[in-house]
Design an enzyme around this catalytic site. Structure first.
Site, mmCIF file in Angstrom:
data_model
loop_
_atom_site.group_PDB
_atom_site.id
_atom_site.type_symbol
_atom_site.label_atom_id
_atom_site.label_comp_id
_atom_site.label_asym_id
_atom_site.label_seq_id
_atom_site.Cartn_x
_atom_site.Cartn_y
_atom_site.Cartn_z
ATOM 1 N N ASP A 1 100.917 44.416 -6.770
ATOM 2 C CA ASP A 1 102.422 43.771 -6.456
ATOM 3 C C ASP A 1 102.509 42.366 -7.249
ATOM 4 O OD1 ASP A 1 101.647 45.286 -4.578
ATOM 5 O OD2 ASP A 1 102.540 44.337 -2.778
ATOM 6 N N HIS B 1 105.945 40.508 -7.053
ATOM 7 C CA HIS B 1 106.894 39.586 -6.156
ATOM 8 C C HIS B 1 107.637 38.684 -7.367
ATOM 9 C CE1 HIS B 1 106.320 41.408 -2.708
ATOM 10 N NE2 HIS B 1 105.080 41.418 -2.676
ATOM 11 N N ASP C 1 106.879 46.534 -5.393
ATOM 12 C CA ASP C 1 106.901 45.226 -4.805
ATOM 13 C C ASP C 1 107.135 44.461 -5.915
ATOM 14 O OD1 ASP C 1 107.148 45.893 -2.311
ATOM 15 O OD2 ASP C 1 105.480 44.724 -1.794
ATOM 16 N N HIS D 1 109.436 46.195 -0.495
ATOM 17 C CA HIS D 1 110.346 45.249 -0.657
ATOM 18 C C HIS D 1 111.609 45.850 -1.461
ATOM 19 C CE1 HIS D 1 108.682 41.353 1.008
ATOM 20 N NE2 HIS D 1 107.308 42.258 0.916
ATOM 21 N N HIS E 1 102.281 53.007 -2.496
ATOM 22 C CA HIS E 1 102.454 51.648 -2.274
ATOM 23 C C HIS E 1 101.582 50.931 -0.856
ATOM 24 C CE1 HIS E 1 103.696 47.344 -2.239
ATOM 25 N NE2 HIS E 1 104.082 47.450 -1.011
#
Length: 479
Positions: free
Chosen positions: A173, A175, A214, A250, A334
């Site tokens: 991830d 982010h 993500d 997300h 994921h």
């Protein structure tokens, strides 16, 4: 009245403390206080979480007030740009119910738009369509990124199985932290150190790169990372390699209209990007992206809803990403997979998510069921699954149960030896369990999460190992 807590939430009961604030400045304070917070009892953690939820709810409610009008405006703009498209008015509700225990995020209900071209048809999608080949970000030098997009077919779907001739590297991830993303790509050996932040140079040869989802939320450079990986994918293809980006929970949250975890910087990036699209495509999208709104918060919210609602430009781009991907003898997801996913059909899950993101109407029960398995349930859907993400099992029985479930799942997928997942941050770094059949590679590298040093998983034939910045330095010969 509950007093404001003196420490942030532990991962087990995470509620975003500052849903629209820049994450980086508070990371150090979070990490200092995390140890003391873990000593609290579950009851006190729950009380703190409920208090935080009460503070977050009013902010989230403001997003909901503009959601319906924004989605309707997007549909109207699409109808004016493509008269032949059958566009239906959609209603999107912002999923801002900030829940405490277990952070049980629920998808916001969102109706579908056009079955043919979506709310912002693919012909006008700057990343997923074929009209614009090149665009320039405006803003700070950090966001001044030149990007171009190849022509994408609306009815094409991500291929479930791909073959890799060279090594395979996987990144967890990201982010929204483009600095950490570049560090991870350099550790993976696919991004040149002399990268000028505008024209990234692929040096991976026939390497296959997989990013497990993500990219969105908690950081300020989400669109910048999407463009970086897209450009690297084009360069990799020329050299015989490939780049595959996957969808995580997300990405699903944002397309559902749930912006709880969007940072202030990411809202700004979204607004600048939407303003640039208005310059490219004309005034018919001004109202859809809220360019003329006086209130800054309304303007930012409408811009994000316009871009990420099903059928929007960035939703169209994300629809080309995998939810499940099999590379040689490794399956990537994921969150995780369970036997019923395989029995139902992994390719069906990929296609259902792509159709939903493109704004196609979901009318048949089979597709609805596929969406529920892929993105709908918190416990065992593909993007929310956490049974394999436990870094340290409490008992041997828990470990045996999880490994048994994994063995049953992998046994149903022909030619697959291992599963690689992200989703759950691993405090101790990337690791494996169940005799190397499950690899967990989300190390929380983004400064919106843990700010940990990036790590990369490398699969070269039957050899699987974790690459770190120190291991790369050890392999680099002295000048």
């Amino acid at each position: 009245r509950v007093r404001r807590p003196r420490a942030p939430l532990a991962p087990a009961v995470r509620v975003h403390l500052y849903p629209c604030a820049r994450a980086s400045p508070v990371v150090a304070r979070r990490r200092r206080r995390r140890a003391s917070f873990r000593a609290r009892t579950p009851a006190s953690r729950h009380a703190i979480a409920m208090a935080l939820a009460g503070r977050i709810a009013p902010r989230c409610a403001r997003i909901a007030t503009v959601a319906r009008t924004t989605t309707q405006s997007v549909s109207v703009a699409s109808r004016s740009s493509s008269p032949s498209a059958s566009v239906s008015t959609t209603t999107t509700r912002a999923g801002c119910s900030a829940r405490a225990a277990g952070a049980r995020r629920r998808l916001a209900a969102s109706a579908s738009a056009s079955a043919s071209s979506g709310a912002l048809g693919a012909s006008t999608s700057p990343l997923g369509g074929g009209v614009v080949r090149e665009k320039i970000f405006s803003g700070t030098p950090r966001h001044a990124v030149r990007a171009y997009a190849g022509k994408t077919q609306v009815d094409s779907y991500p291929e479930l199985r791909v073959r890799a001739t060279g090594r395979v590297v996987a990144i967890g991830d990201l982010h929204g932290d483009i600095g950490q993303a570049r560090r991870a790509l350099r550790i993976a050996g696919v991004l040149d150190d002399s990268d000028d932040h505008v024209n990234p140079k692929w040096i991976g040869g026939d390497t296959t790169l997989v990013q497990v989802g993500d990219i969105l939320d908690r950081g300020d450079d989400e669109i910048g990372i999407l463009i970086l990986l897209q450009k690297l994918g084009k360069e990799a293809k020329k050299a015989g390699g490939a780049v595959y980006v996957m969808n995580g929970n997300h990405e699903v949250l944002n397309i559902s209209g749930d912006f709880r975890y969007v940072s202030r910087g990411a809202f700004g990036e979204t607004m600048r990007f939407s303003e640039h699209l208005v310059k490219l495509f004309g005034d018919k999208f001004r109202d859809a992206f809220g360019v003329d709104e006086d209130d800054a918060w309304t303007r930012q919210s409408k811009a994000r809803l316009g871009l990420f609602s099903p059928g929007g430009p960035l939703a169209q781009q994300l629809s080309m990403n995998h939810t499940i991907l099999i590379v040689n003898d490794t399956v990537f997801a994921h969150g995780g997979l369970v036997p019923r996913h395989v029995d139902f059909g992994l390719d069906k899950l990929n296609r259902a998510v792509s159709d939903w993101m493109r704004g196609k109407e979901i009318e048949d029960d089979e597709t609805r069921m596929a969406l529920g398995m892929a993105i709908g349930g918190v416990r065992d859907s593909v993007v929310w699954h956490r049974a394999y993400g436990t870094e340290k099992f409490q008992t041997n029985e828990d470990r045996a149960s999880s490994c048994k479930l994994l063995d049953e799942t992998l046994g149903k997928i022909e030619g697959v030896k291992r599963l690689v997942v992200g989703h759950t941050p691993q405090i101790g770094g990337a690791n494996c369990e169940c005799s190397g059949k499950i690899w967990r590679i989300d190390v929380g590298m983004s400064f919106g999460v843990l700010g940990a040093d990036p790590q990369v998983l490398e699969i070269n034939g039957d050899e699987v190992k974790v690459l770190t910045s120190s291991s790369v330095r050890e392999q680099t010969p002295a000048a």
